[in-house]
Design a protein around this motif. Sequence first.
Motif, PDB file in Angstrom:
ATOM      1  N   VAL A  30      43.278  32.135  48.664  1.00  0.00           N
ATOM      2  CA  VAL A  30      43.833  33.095  49.611  1.00  0.00           C
ATOM      3  C   VAL A  30      44.375  32.356  50.828  1.00  0.00           C
ATOM      4  N   ALA A  31      45.654  32.601  51.137  1.00  0.00           N
ATOM      5  CA  ALA A  31      46.268  32.103  52.364  1.00  0.00           C
ATOM      6  C   ALA A  31      46.717  33.314  53.174  1.00  0.00           C
ATOM      7  N   GLU A  32      46.548  33.252  54.495  1.00  0.00           N
ATOM      8  CA  GLU A  32      46.878  34.420  55.309  1.00  0.00           C
ATOM      9  C   GLU A  32      47.494  33.992  56.634  1.00  0.00           C
ATOM     10  N   SER A  33      48.229  34.941  57.226  1.00  0.00           N
ATOM     11  CA  SER A  33      48.915  34.654  58.481  1.00  0.00           C
ATOM     12  C   SER A  33      49.123  35.958  59.241  1.00  0.00           C
ATOM     13  N   VAL A  57      39.085  30.811  45.538  1.00  0.00           N
ATOM     14  CA  VAL A  57      38.422  31.954  44.914  1.00  0.00           C
ATOM     15  C   VAL A  57      37.704  31.489  43.644  1.00  0.00           C
ATOM     16  N   ILE A  58      36.434  31.836  43.551  1.00  0.00           N
ATOM     17  CA  ILE A  58      35.673  31.549  42.333  1.00  0.00           C
ATOM     18  C   ILE A  58      35.333  32.887  41.692  1.00  0.00           C
ATOM     19  N   LEU A  59      35.938  33.152  40.545  1.00  0.00           N
ATOM     20  CA  LEU A  59      35.747  34.419  39.851  1.00  0.00           C
ATOM     21  C   LEU A  59      34.582  34.332  38.871  1.00  0.00           C
ATOM     22  N   PRO A  60      33.955  35.460  38.582  1.00  0.00           N
ATOM     23  CA  PRO A  60      32.910  35.466  37.545  1.00  0.00           C
ATOM     24  C   PRO A  60      33.451  34.937  36.218  1.00  0.00           C
ATOM     25  N   LEU A 106      38.668  40.709  49.322  1.00  0.00           N
ATOM     26  CA  LEU A 106      39.215  39.435  48.825  1.00  0.00           C
ATOM     27  C   LEU A 106      38.216  38.287  48.963  1.00  0.00           C
ATOM     28  N   GLU A 107      36.966  38.636  49.123  1.00  0.00           N
ATOM     29  CA  GLU A 107      35.894  37.635  49.209  1.00  0.00           C
ATOM     30  C   GLU A 107      34.909  37.790  48.046  1.00  0.00           C
ATOM     31  N   ASN A 108      34.499  39.009  47.788  1.00  0.00           N
ATOM     32  CA  ASN A 108      33.517  39.300  46.745  1.00  0.00           C
ATOM     33  C   ASN A 108      34.236  39.976  45.571  1.00  0.00           C
ATOM     34  N   TRP A 109      34.103  39.365  44.396  1.00  0.00           N
ATOM     35  CA  TRP A 109      34.897  39.780  43.252  1.00  0.00           C
ATOM     36  C   TRP A 109      34.014  40.269  42.111  1.00  0.00           C
TER      37      TRP A 109
END
Length: 392
Positions: free
Chosen positions: A97-100, A114-117, A170-173
């Motif tokens: 994730v990149a944000e501005s 991001v680390i997905l299950p 966008l943190e917990n998936w």
Amino acid sequence: MHPRYFEELEKYEKLINLKNEKADEYNGIFTRYKNPVLTAAHTPLFWRYDLDEKANPFFMERLGINTVFNAGAIKLNGKYVLMARVEGSDRKSFFAVAESDSPTEGFRFRSHPVILPDIDENETNMYDMRLTSHEDGYIYGVFCSECRDKVVNGNVTATAYAGIVRTKDLENWERLPNLVTLRSAQQRNVVLHPEFVKGKYAFYTRPMDDFIEAGSGAGIGFGVCDDIMHPVIDEEIIINQRRFHTINEMKNGAGATPIKTDKCWLHIAHGVRNTAAGLRYVIYAFATDLNNPSKPVAAPGGYLIAPEGIERVGDVSNVVFTNGAICDDDGKLYIYYASSDTRMHVAETTVDRILDYVFNTPADPYRSGDCVRQRDELITKNLKILSELENK
């Protein structure tokens, strides 16, 4: 800390804070920005280097980054957010994730990717996530899950599935089961529609005969399922066809999540044709009915965005590809697109301009003779206007 770290950090911060300027070109439809919004150099130094000077006395990259591209996009908590596909030097892709605060510059990656299950030991690679803020309250990510399949004649074959995750921050998936389409063995470029359609979850699909070739897959499909926790589509109908000798002759696929306007659902997709130099990817637009998103209502001929200049050069040359766009409350529309599987760019337009483009640009008549007559009619009309202007 190795002294070279501070030299590289200074260059990194200069890149992140670089002001982006609009390009000089004009077509009345959209405006490019001169600088990419994300590149491999935008990834944090601590993703690539071991900062322990004893373990890394020469300050070498230990885990290199090859490219950053094909980003989903969403606006969340007032920030412009890109879910980028990051490819390491080992060819494996992951999401980050990149944000501005700005839609065109200053994008900074969060500290961790991001680390997905992990649900399938055969899942080898994952990429090209579309983000959809759904009316059920979740943000969904739909992406290509690439799995090794079997060995045929000494070669390992692969299968492309549509993986699904959901989140609210966008943190917990949460990982959901992969999408199942009963009439299509493989799927790429799947996008979740942002609203229920007659109480069901709706998806835009791209039926595939095998991992690479669309084969009998006729274009961009549309299908619905009752339960997102058991996502099974019984039937796919084609809403945007592949056609011979067009920009999407070889393949086409949904791009950004469809944008709801007062007039239609706006779709920004990609098309692929073959050339003597290989495949050429471009971005195009079409519209579907506001009350029936499976019904096409407008399709201008030709492409919206094609690779130009440095965009033509990269890991996979002569390619532009989008899977993310953000529409602001003021009507400005930002299309985030990758070039040559290497870097991310942004093009700026407005919803009004794109709707004018989609509904008033002539459709493709599909034959050279008809195309030249179409153009000649425009020329004749314009010469009459110019003649009247000269005689005033």
